[in-house]
Design a protein around this motif. Structure first.
Motif, PDB file in Angstrom:
ATOM      1  N   UNK A 505       1.067  -1.069  -0.075  1.00  0.00           N
ATOM      2  CA  UNK A 505       0.101  -0.207  -0.075  1.00  0.00           C
ATOM      3  C   UNK A 505       0.800   1.145  -0.169  1.00  0.00           C
ATOM      4  N   UNK A 506       0.792   2.140  -0.939  1.00  0.00           N
ATOM      5  CA  UNK A 506       1.284   3.342  -1.168  1.00  0.00           C
ATOM      6  C   UNK A 506       0.545   4.383  -0.722  1.00  0.00           C
ATOM      7  N   UNK A 507       1.128   5.348   0.447  1.00  0.00           N
ATOM      8  CA  UNK A 507       0.373   6.384   0.935  1.00  0.00           C
ATOM      9  C   UNK A 507       1.120   7.693   0.564  1.00  0.00           C
ATOM     10  N   UNK A 508       0.563   8.444   0.119  1.00  0.00           N
ATOM     11  CA  UNK A 508       1.185   9.785  -0.577  1.00  0.00           C
ATOM     12  C   UNK A 508       0.271  10.930   0.179  1.00  0.00           C
ATOM     13  N   UNK A 509       0.870  11.804   0.375  1.00  0.00           N
ATOM     14  CA  UNK A 509       0.258  13.269   0.888  1.00  0.00           C
ATOM     15  C   UNK A 509       0.386  14.527   0.071  1.00  0.00           C
ATOM     16  N   UNK A 510      -0.795  15.074   0.104  1.00  0.00           N
ATOM     17  CA  UNK A 510      -0.492  16.397  -1.034  1.00  0.00           C
ATOM     18  C   UNK A 510       0.205  17.657  -0.470  1.00  0.00           C
ATOM     19  N   UNK A 511       0.227  17.300   1.121  1.00  0.00           N
ATOM     20  CA  UNK A 511       1.113  18.395   1.751  1.00  0.00           C
ATOM     21  C   UNK A 511       1.910  17.724   2.691  1.00  0.00           C
ATOM     22  N   UNK A 512       2.922  17.272   2.462  1.00  0.00           N
ATOM     23  CA  UNK A 512       3.709  16.542   3.408  1.00  0.00           C
ATOM     24  C   UNK A 512       4.363  17.290   4.375  1.00  0.00           C
ATOM     25  N   UNK A 513       4.156  18.706   4.153  1.00  0.00           N
ATOM     26  CA  UNK A 513       4.710  19.513   5.527  1.00  0.00           C
ATOM     27  C   UNK A 513       3.863  19.596   6.432  1.00  0.00           C
ATOM     28  N   UNK A 514       2.775  19.215   6.206  1.00  0.00           N
ATOM     29  CA  UNK A 514       1.641  19.136   7.423  1.00  0.00           C
ATOM     30  C   UNK A 514       1.351  17.948   8.009  1.00  0.00           C
ATOM     31  N   UNK A 515       1.263  16.697   7.117  1.00  0.00           N
ATOM     32  CA  UNK A 515       0.898  15.213   7.458  1.00  0.00           C
ATOM     33  C   UNK A 515       1.463  14.402   6.574  1.00  0.00           C
ATOM     34  N   UNK A 516       2.010  13.337   7.061  1.00  0.00           N
ATOM     35  CA  UNK A 516       2.441  11.879   6.065  1.00  0.00           C
ATOM     36  C   UNK A 516       1.672  10.737   6.739  1.00  0.00           C
ATOM     37  N   UNK A 517       1.767   9.889   5.997  1.00  0.00           N
ATOM     38  CA  UNK A 517       1.283   8.440   6.451  1.00  0.00           C
ATOM     39  C   UNK A 517       2.165   7.430   6.069  1.00  0.00           C
ATOM     40  N   UNK A 518       1.976   6.014   6.758  1.00  0.00           N
ATOM     41  CA  UNK A 518       2.887   4.976   6.560  1.00  0.00           C
ATOM     42  C   UNK A 518       1.981   3.661   6.783  1.00  0.00           C
ATOM     43  N   UNK A 519       1.641   2.812   5.911  1.00  0.00           N
ATOM     44  CA  UNK A 519       1.169   1.546   6.450  1.00  0.00           C
ATOM     45  C   UNK A 519       2.096   0.411   7.040  1.00  0.00           C
ATOM     46  N   UNK A 520       1.374  -0.340   7.830  1.00  0.00           N
ATOM     47  CA  UNK A 520       2.187  -1.378   8.510  1.00  0.00           C
ATOM     48  C   UNK A 520       2.253  -2.598   7.374  1.00  0.00           C
ATOM     49  N   UNK A 521       3.070  -3.649   7.727  1.00  0.00           N
ATOM     50  CA  UNK A 521       3.411  -4.717   6.811  1.00  0.00           C
ATOM     51  C   UNK A 521       2.302  -5.474   6.335  1.00  0.00           C
TER      52      UNK A 521
END
Length: 578
Positions: A505-521
């Motif tokens: 699962x690829x998680x991308x943020x439109x404003x990574x300066x505000x928040x980012x995400x990452x999935x677990x295995x």
């Protein structure tokens, strides 16, 4: 203490050398008062290397605390190991034995030292005892090497390198042990410090005292041969090698037995003969054996093919050997008849060709001059030579099934359907296969499915692909405090609504300066980290192993709130003193 003449000469030389060095050491600004206390001591040279029995002088000098040398200051000398090196009152060092010692110069409790290393003496002469020697072949003898110095004094503990001018005649080990191998003359050498000593060694042949042949008598059929074993002994009745000793072989009746130059006796007709051996170097020594030749009579018929089976409809040749009373082979020419008591199972010709007619057990009988032998064999199917599974390659999706087919061929090229086939899988956690060849895909990956019959194996390669993800189910939005982390659950579903896990699962943020995400295995959670107050949109997309998008993407809105204020730390005023 008694002192040898060479050591006495060395000491006299050292006294003169010491006096000269002492005068040189007094050069410069000298303090002439002997009552001045020494502040430091120096000794020269700084280190010293001597061979055993050699000598050399060292010089000690005392200095006052201003750095001036003190004239006529009494310096005493001592050795830390007098077994290695001694030192005289004048500072003359004499090497005694191999090792390391420290020689010290002492005055007013002040001292300086010299490390003295004593090395072995150099050999000036090497001798070997005995210097001449005569040995008989196979004898051994210990030689002794002695090294002496220039004064002809024996140097003890010196290793030697031993050698032979011809090791095929006499060999010598590195302890000086000789072994006489063949007749001849050699020079044995012992070397130490590139000085070589030698000894002349002569090897003579061992005289033959007696001989014997075994067996002392033998019985063979006509045309057969026998090789008597010859044993030579010396005059002390000790067995000696016969290799290289010429032997004369004779037969007293060549019409019955002939004998070769190597002692091989061959019978020609029935009768008895005596074969004699005599060493060419001593005709007085003889030994003999008695050989009886008999006409061969069949006492045993043996079928050669004792094991195995007959293949249905495929001829197989059988043969038999005939043995006489000595268990020797009877020459060809005797008649052997072939038969069977199970003619419905096999057929057999008088040439020994057997053919299986039906499945079962049969007996083959060979008979010659009333002596018979039998062998029981099984008639079996023609063996399988190939198993082919089709298709050779299969691509499936997890959860699918696929039927495989198999063709079994025997050694005659016929496709057969009456042979049992066993289906196997190399990885039952990825795919299973039924007894009829039905594959069920379980997990993605590569697996081989095989079909085996009578030891022959056919295989097909199966590629199992993951079930495609159709939808990602997640919350519409989530919030997190600035500088903090949180997580929200996700669920991956296929087109039938089944839950899937362990996908990329690829998680991308439109404003990574505000928040980012990452999935677990396991693809069940997405962790979120907030960096600045505001709103960011996270896009979740599943990709396959080829990095291609799979299914529909899902978007989650993340709101980052202000971070809560931290605790107030009280300020302490400095203490006041009156």
């Amino acid at each position: 203490m008694r002192v040898s003449a060479p050591i006495a000469n060395i000491r006299a030389t050292l006294r003169a050398t010491t006096t000269a060095l002492a005068l040189l050491g007094l050069a410069g600004c000298l303090n002439l008062s002997t009552t001045v206390t020494a502040c430091t001591i120096s000794v020269a040279p700084a280190s010293l290397t001597l061979r055993v029995n050699a000598a050399s002088a060292i010089v000690g000098t005392a200095f006052d605390c201003k750095g001036n040398s003190i004239r006529n200051k009494r310096i005493s000398f001592s050795s830390s190991n007098t077994a290695v090196a001694t030192v005289t009152t004048e500072g003359n060092v004499i090497a005694v034995s191999i090792g390391i010692a420290t020689v010290s110069a002492i005055a007013d409790d002040k001292s300086a030292s010299v490390q003295v290393t004593v090395t072995p003496e150099t050999a000036a002469n090497v001798t070997i005892t005995p210097s001449t020697l005569t040995l008989r072949r196979t004898n051994t003898r210990q030689l002794t090497a002695t090294a002496r110095n220039n004064q002809n004094i024996i140097i003890t503990g010196r290793p030697f390198r031993w050698g032979s001018s011809n090791s095929s005649i006499v060999s010598v080990d590195q302890n000086g042990l000789l072994t006489a191998l063949t007749a001849g003359t050699v020079v044995i050498s012992a070397e130490a410090d590139q000085t070589v000593g030698g000894a002349a060694i002569t090897v003579t042949e061992i005289p033959i005292g007696s001989c014997s042949l075994s067996p002392t008598s033998s019985k063979v059929t006509v045309t057969q041969s026998v090789q008597p074993t010859l044993v030579l002994r010396d005059t002390a009745n000790i067995v000696i090698p016969s290799q290289g000793r010429p032997i004369v072989w004779t037969s007293n009746n060549e019409n019955v037995v002939t004998v070769s130059s190597t002692g091989l006796a061959t019978t020609r007709r029935a009768g008895t003969a005596t074969v004699t051996a005599s060493p060419a170097e001593n005709a007085q020594v003889t030994c003999s054996t008695s050989i009886e030749a008999v006409d061969p009579r069949i006492v045993q018929t043996v079928i050669q093919q004792r094991t195995g089976s007959l293949r249905l409809g495929i001829p197989r040749g059988f043969s038999a050997v005939l043995l006489d009373s000595t268990s020797a082979l009877i020459p060809a020419g005797r008649i052997t008849t072939w038969s069977t008591n199970t003619p419905t199972v096999i057929s057999i010709t008088q040439a020994g060709i057997v053919t299986g007619l039906t499945l079962g057990t049969a007996r083959v009988i060979a008979r010659a001059e009333g002596v018979a032998d039998t062998v029981t064999l099984s008639v079996t199917n023609v063996p399988v030579t190939s198993v082919v599974v089709s298709p050779l390659q299969v691509t499936m999706v997890e959860g699918q099934t696929r039927q495989l087919s198999v063709v079994v061929t025997d050694s005659t090229g016929r496709d057969v359907t009456d042979r049992p086939v066993e289906w196997i899988t190399t990885d039952p956690t990825r795919a299973t296969v039924s007894a009829t060849g039905l594959i069920t895909a379980i997990a993605s990956g590569n697996v081989s499915i095989g079909a085996s019959s009578e030891g022959r194996l056919g295989q097909t390669a199966v590629l199992i692909q993951q079930t495609p993800v159709d939808t990602i189910v997640a919350v519409a939005g989530s919030s997190v405090a600035r500088g903090q982390s949180t997580a929200f659950a996700i669920t991956l579903l296929d087109s039938r609504g089944n839950t899937l896990r362990n996908r990329i699962v690829v998680v991308t943020s439109d404003t990574p300066g505000i928040a980012v995400g990452a999935p677990n295995a396991q693809s069940t959670l997405v962790s979120v980290s907030g960096f600045a107050v505001g709103t960011a949109t996270l896009t979740l997309q599943v990709v396959n192993n080829n990095n291609q998008n799979e299914g529909k993407a899902t978007r989650v809105t993340i709101t980052v709130t202000a971070t809560a204020p931290g605790p107030v730390v009280p300020q302490l005023e400095p203490a006041k003193f009156p």
